[in-house]
Scaffold this motif. Sequence first.
Motif, short mmCIF file in Angstrom:
data_model
loop_
_atom_site.label_atom_id
_atom_site.label_comp_id
_atom_site.label_asym_id
_atom_site.label_seq_id
_atom_site.Cartn_x
_atom_site.Cartn_y
_atom_site.Cartn_z
N LEU A 53 95.06 73.38 -0.80
CA LEU A 53 94.37 72.35 -1.58
C LEU A 53 93.18 72.96 -2.30
O LEU A 53 92.64 73.98 -1.87
CB LEU A 53 93.87 71.23 -0.66
CG LEU A 53 94.90 70.46 0.15
CD1 LEU A 53 94.18 69.46 1.06
CD2 LEU A 53 95.87 69.73 -0.76
N ASP A 54 92.76 72.30 -3.36
CA ASP A 54 91.48 72.66 -3.96
C ASP A 54 90.45 71.64 -3.48
O ASP A 54 90.80 70.64 -2.86
CB ASP A 54 91.56 72.72 -5.49
CG ASP A 54 91.93 71.38 -6.12
OD1 ASP A 54 91.83 70.34 -5.45
OD2 ASP A 54 92.32 71.38 -7.29
N GLY A 55 89.19 71.91 -3.74
CA GLY A 55 88.12 71.04 -3.25
C GLY A 55 88.23 69.61 -3.72
O GLY A 55 88.02 68.67 -2.94
N ALA A 56 88.58 69.39 -4.97
CA ALA A 56 88.67 68.03 -5.51
C ALA A 56 89.78 67.24 -4.81
O ALA A 56 89.62 66.07 -4.49
CB ALA A 56 88.91 68.07 -7.01
N THR A 57 90.92 67.89 -4.56
CA THR A 57 92.03 67.23 -3.90
C THR A 57 91.64 66.87 -2.46
O THR A 57 91.90 65.75 -2.00
CB THR A 57 93.28 68.13 -3.90
OG1 THR A 57 93.58 68.49 -5.25
CG2 THR A 57 94.47 67.41 -3.28
N LEU A 58 91.03 67.81 -1.75
CA LEU A 58 90.58 67.53 -0.38
C LEU A 58 89.59 66.38 -0.37
O LEU A 58 89.70 65.46 0.45
CB LEU A 58 89.94 68.78 0.24
CG LEU A 58 89.31 68.60 1.62
CD1 LEU A 58 90.35 68.12 2.64
CD2 LEU A 58 88.67 69.89 2.08
N CYS A 59 88.66 66.42 -1.27
CA CYS A 59 87.64 65.37 -1.37
C CYS A 59 88.30 64.00 -1.57
O CYS A 59 87.94 63.02 -0.93
CB CYS A 59 86.71 65.70 -2.52
SG CYS A 59 85.25 64.67 -2.62
N ASN A 60 89.29 63.94 -2.46
CA ASN A 60 89.99 62.68 -2.71
C ASN A 60 90.81 62.24 -1.49
O ASN A 60 90.86 61.05 -1.16
CB ASN A 60 90.90 62.79 -3.93
CG ASN A 60 90.13 62.71 -5.22
OD1 ASN A 60 89.18 61.96 -5.34
ND2 ASN A 60 90.53 63.53 -6.19
N LEU A 61 91.45 63.19 -0.81
CA LEU A 61 92.27 62.86 0.35
C LEU A 61 91.46 62.23 1.47
O LEU A 61 91.94 61.33 2.16
CB LEU A 61 92.98 64.10 0.89
CG LEU A 61 94.23 64.54 0.15
CD1 LEU A 61 94.74 65.86 0.71
CD2 LEU A 61 95.32 63.48 0.26
N ILE A 62 90.24 62.70 1.67
CA ILE A 62 89.44 62.15 2.76
C ILE A 62 88.56 60.99 2.28
O ILE A 62 87.77 60.45 3.04
CB ILE A 62 88.59 63.23 3.47
CG1 ILE A 62 87.64 63.91 2.50
CG2 ILE A 62 89.48 64.23 4.17
CD1 ILE A 62 86.71 64.92 3.16
N GLY A 63 88.74 60.60 1.02
CA GLY A 63 88.09 59.40 0.51
C GLY A 63 86.61 59.54 0.21
O GLY A 63 85.89 58.56 0.23
N LEU A 64 86.15 60.74 -0.10
CA LEU A 64 84.73 60.92 -0.38
C LEU A 64 84.42 61.19 -1.85
O LEU A 64 83.31 61.55 -2.18
CB LEU A 64 84.17 62.06 0.48
CG LEU A 64 84.13 61.79 1.97
CD1 LEU A 64 83.59 63.00 2.72
CD2 LEU A 64 83.28 60.57 2.28
N CYS A 65 85.40 61.01 -2.72
CA CYS A 65 85.15 61.34 -4.12
C CYS A 65 85.20 60.13 -5.03
O CYS A 65 85.25 60.28 -6.24
CB CYS A 65 86.15 62.39 -4.60
SG CYS A 65 85.89 63.96 -3.78
#
Length: 161
Positions: A53-65
Amino acid sequence: MIANEVISLLENGAVDDLIKEAIGEICTILPIDNCEQTIDGYFDQIIAILKNLDGATLCNLIGLCGSEVPKLEDTCSECTMVADLLLQELKDPSVQQEIEATLDELCAVLPISNCKETIHTYLTLIEGIISNMDGKTLCQQIGLCGSCQKLPVVAAPKLGD
């Protein structure tokens, strides 16, 4: 972005070794059969997924973006946001039951006489102290936000008595 830093750290073999060492330590107190192998297996699977994953995808997956997340400028505001979320979760009766059940399980391995009673006494004291707090007050009490008025000292039973 913090998520990129997390992913970068997880690719570091030394960090991986530290996490696995911590898993070993945790497994010394958990009454789980094949604890290290089980947790290591899950850990390896999670790391394999995160490395792709890239940072933006991880951020979206855990609901923090989403747009709901405020831009944090300092430790106090970060602590307040996390503490508010934590305090909200602690009000949920199912979370309270899960905490109590977990503490009961720990009593099977802790060498404390009257463990369940003692632990539940402390839990009740802690719940009473934080039940009327907001996140900022909690963060002030632990020293991550400006000045605070210290809470009164509450007499608690000694462990094992």
